[in-house]
Write a protein that holds these residues in place. Sequence first.
Motif, mmCIF file in Angstrom:
data_model
loop_
_atom_site.group_PDB
_atom_site.id
_atom_site.type_symbol
_atom_site.label_atom_id
_atom_site.label_comp_id
_atom_site.label_asym_id
_atom_site.label_seq_id
_atom_site.Cartn_x
_atom_site.Cartn_y
_atom_site.Cartn_z
ATOM 1 N N GLY A 428 47.808 49.785 32.643
ATOM 2 C CA GLY A 428 49.096 49.327 33.127
ATOM 3 C C GLY A 428 48.974 48.347 34.276
ATOM 4 O O GLY A 428 48.121 47.458 34.271
ATOM 5 N N ILE A 429 49.814 48.515 35.286
ATOM 6 C CA ILE A 429 49.834 47.587 36.421
ATOM 7 C C ILE A 429 48.515 47.609 37.179
ATOM 8 O O ILE A 429 48.040 46.580 37.661
ATOM 9 C CB ILE A 429 51.002 47.936 37.360
ATOM 10 N N GLU A 430 47.914 48.785 37.304
ATOM 11 C CA GLU A 430 46.613 48.910 37.957
ATOM 12 C C GLU A 430 45.630 49.553 36.980
ATOM 13 O O GLU A 430 45.991 50.453 36.234
ATOM 14 C CB GLU A 430 46.719 49.762 39.230
ATOM 15 N N ARG A 431 44.384 49.064 37.022
ATOM 16 C CA ARG A 431 43.363 49.582 36.110
ATOM 17 C C ARG A 431 42.103 49.930 36.900
ATOM 18 O O ARG A 431 41.891 49.428 38.001
ATOM 19 C CB ARG A 431 42.973 48.520 35.055
ATOM 20 N N THR A 432 41.274 50.753 36.319
ATOM 21 C CA THR A 432 39.932 51.004 36.830
ATOM 22 C C THR A 432 38.972 50.876 35.656
ATOM 23 O O THR A 432 39.364 51.083 34.494
ATOM 24 C CB THR A 432 39.786 52.405 37.444
ATOM 25 N N PRO A 433 37.697 50.567 35.902
ATOM 26 C CA PRO A 433 36.733 50.503 34.795
ATOM 27 C C PRO A 433 36.660 51.807 34.008
ATOM 28 O O PRO A 433 36.540 51.792 32.773
ATOM 29 C CB PRO A 433 35.411 50.201 35.512
ATOM 30 N N GLU A 434 36.749 52.923 34.716
ATOM 31 C CA GLU A 434 36.670 54.219 34.037
ATOM 32 C C GLU A 434 37.862 54.422 33.105
ATOM 33 O O GLU A 434 37.710 54.891 31.963
ATOM 34 C CB GLU A 434 36.606 55.342 35.073
ATOM 35 N N GLU A 483 35.692 41.688 35.685
ATOM 36 C CA GLU A 483 35.533 42.495 36.888
ATOM 37 C C GLU A 483 36.267 41.912 38.087
ATOM 38 O O GLU A 483 36.276 42.510 39.160
ATOM 39 C CB GLU A 483 34.050 42.653 37.228
ATOM 40 N N GLN A 484 36.903 40.755 37.901
ATOM 41 C CA GLN A 484 37.593 40.096 39.002
ATOM 42 C C GLN A 484 39.086 40.420 38.967
ATOM 43 O O GLN A 484 39.765 40.158 37.981
ATOM 44 C CB GLN A 484 37.385 38.579 38.925
ATOM 45 N N SER A 485 39.595 40.978 40.024
ATOM 46 C CA SER A 485 41.009 41.327 40.125
ATOM 47 C C SER A 485 41.808 40.069 40.472
ATOM 48 O O SER A 485 41.713 39.547 41.580
ATOM 49 C CB SER A 485 41.198 42.403 41.208
ATOM 50 N N ARG A 486 42.598 39.596 39.504
ATOM 51 C CA ARG A 486 43.391 38.383 39.706
ATOM 52 C C ARG A 486 44.746 38.548 39.035
ATOM 53 O O ARG A 486 44.835 38.982 37.889
ATOM 54 C CB ARG A 486 42.699 37.146 39.096
ATOM 55 N N GLY A 487 45.805 38.201 39.749
ATOM 56 C CA GLY A 487 47.127 38.182 39.155
ATOM 57 C C GLY A 487 47.510 39.497 38.510
ATOM 58 O O GLY A 487 47.466 40.566 39.125
ATOM 59 N N CYS A 488 47.892 39.432 37.220
ATOM 60 C CA CYS A 488 48.350 40.619 36.490
ATOM 61 C C CYS A 488 47.238 41.620 36.219
ATOM 62 O O CYS A 488 47.520 42.784 35.907
ATOM 63 C CB CYS A 488 48.942 40.210 35.138
ATOM 64 N N HIS A 489 46.003 41.184 36.280
ATOM 65 C CA HIS A 489 44.863 42.084 36.049
ATOM 66 C C HIS A 489 44.401 42.598 37.400
ATOM 67 O O HIS A 489 43.597 41.968 38.092
ATOM 68 C CB HIS A 489 43.742 41.339 35.330
ATOM 69 N N HIS A 490 44.945 43.756 37.785
ATOM 70 C CA HIS A 490 44.678 44.306 39.120
ATOM 71 C C HIS A 490 43.798 45.538 38.993
ATOM 72 O O HIS A 490 44.170 46.540 38.382
ATOM 73 C CB HIS A 490 45.989 44.680 39.816
ATOM 74 N N ILE A 491 42.618 45.456 39.576
ATOM 75 C CA ILE A 491 41.674 46.558 39.545
ATOM 76 C C ILE A 491 41.889 47.408 40.795
ATOM 77 O O ILE A 491 41.765 46.926 41.921
ATOM 78 C CB ILE A 491 40.226 46.044 39.494
ATOM 79 N N ALA A 492 42.224 48.667 40.593
ATOM 80 C CA ALA A 492 42.498 49.565 41.711
ATOM 81 C C ALA A 492 41.226 49.833 42.498
ATOM 82 O O ALA A 492 40.115 49.816 41.959
ATOM 83 C CB ALA A 492 43.086 50.872 41.204
ATOM 84 N N ASP A 493 41.407 50.101 43.793
ATOM 85 C CA ASP A 493 40.256 50.352 44.666
ATOM 86 C C ASP A 493 39.597 51.686 44.376
ATOM 87 O O ASP A 493 38.400 51.855 44.547
ATOM 88 C CB ASP A 493 40.686 50.318 46.135
ATOM 89 N N GLU A 494 40.410 52.650 43.949
ATOM 90 C CA GLU A 494 39.890 53.977 43.688
ATOM 91 C C GLU A 494 40.044 54.306 42.209
ATOM 92 O O GLU A 494 40.939 53.807 41.528
ATOM 93 C CB GLU A 494 40.634 55.028 44.516
#
Length: 502
Positions: A428-434, A483-494
């Motif tokens: 969704g709005i935030e993602r994680t690799p896991e 792996e780069q958090s940009r715009g709509c592709h937001h990688i959460a810190d945790e």
Amino acid sequence: MQERDTDLLVVGSGIAGCAAALAGARAGADVTLATKASQPEDSTSYWAQGGVAVSRGDPEAFKQDIIAASDGLADPEAVDVLVSEADEAVRDVFVDTLDVDFDENGEAPDYGREAAHSEARILHVDASTGKHVLAPFLNHLQDHDRVEVLEDTAALDLVTHEGRVHGAMLERDGELVPCYAGATVLATGGIGACYQRSTNPPTSTGDGIAMAALAGADVEDMEYVQFHPTAFAGEDAADQGTFLLSEAVRGEGALLRNGEGERFMPDYHADAELAPRDVVARAVKDERERTGEVTLDVSPLDFAGEFPDLQAECENRGVDPANGIPVAPAEHFLCGGIDVDTEGRASLDRLFAVGECARTGVHGANRLASTSLLEGLVFGLRAGEAAAGFEAERVEAPELLDSDPDLPESFAAEKFVRLRRVMDEFAGIERTPEDLTRAAGVLRRLKGEIDAYTRTRTSRSLYELRGACVSALLVTRAAAENEQSRGCHHIADEEGAAVDAD
């Protein structure tokens, strides 16, 4: 239906598909426009509220706003095409051909301003621009001598031979027939059906993207799924569906307040409520989680007078806008899709794509407000003209089985619930690799179950489910690889919380 030959097959009847059909017909092609829609409301274009942005004679300023909103990832060449042809395309089609009456301030156009625009440049009709441009466009094409419109007709698969696309398999009322075409333009819209909350109509099942990808066409930027920050979130939204509160409302002065009544956007971005969509969407999500709700405060403006359709929609839901309108983010627009050049050509010969299913490069990592209708119009006209002039060639069509009456009606509905839960939780709005790894695993198993059915039977709902599942897989794979958090592709810190999506 019967087998048919056509110079140009256009699949989809939103603004992009209509523009491609019009340009193809103008270039002398006989055009078949096939659409799942049975009424204009079935198209995403119909629901476009804010309007259509134009350059107002300053394409460079418009270009810089688009690139800034895209987080620097928009293709400058594609943006140049969009901004340099914007004014003429709008004047030619919407004004001169369709006679659309855009709102005026006195005798001058009433240009609106929305998030991330440096100036007011948006032509609009109330906050319901889409229906005021799409309905007359469809009527115009229905009366055109060179255009045949096939309503309630779905494309299930492309007809291909040795790397060239020769049309598509069409379905209507359970009948399956090939439509052979000199060139094929996909204008099938986005992937809203992949998420529980979306501003898209239910027809947005990713069909064109899936068909193209399965046929071997290049697909790019699928990780950039834009969420609109202000979709209605009242008590009945889950049952009756959400609706969009246009950014034009914030452009006129509406404010976002959290559950404690505090205006919070100045703490997140210097442009506050007019920050880029991805920024505002994440802020609204965070404040809802922190304080329980977010409302749109429309008291600074004459909401009923300036946005009568939205006022009526709120009243129909039992909400008094004067007390604040409950809002939450909802999936809104796919910035990526089938990779195309500036004339809409995909990597497969004689296949074109336009509109939301296409990756033209103008949106980068985040779309600037009120550019979707414009993109569909400008690149639809370009693709339609470029795709005209080819003659249909008959080749061996895919063997699709007749619709199976034994397919359980609940099958697709149940699988959609599973798919949406996966995408909401993990992509969704935030993602994680896991989370993305979890999502891909579940979606692969789901696609296997769907494929087992498509090998033995055919139905529109089954192929729409396939389209959504393939599109969802493309989103999660692209997101996992970036792996780069940009715009709509937001990688959460945790790392996100693990959820049993099965």
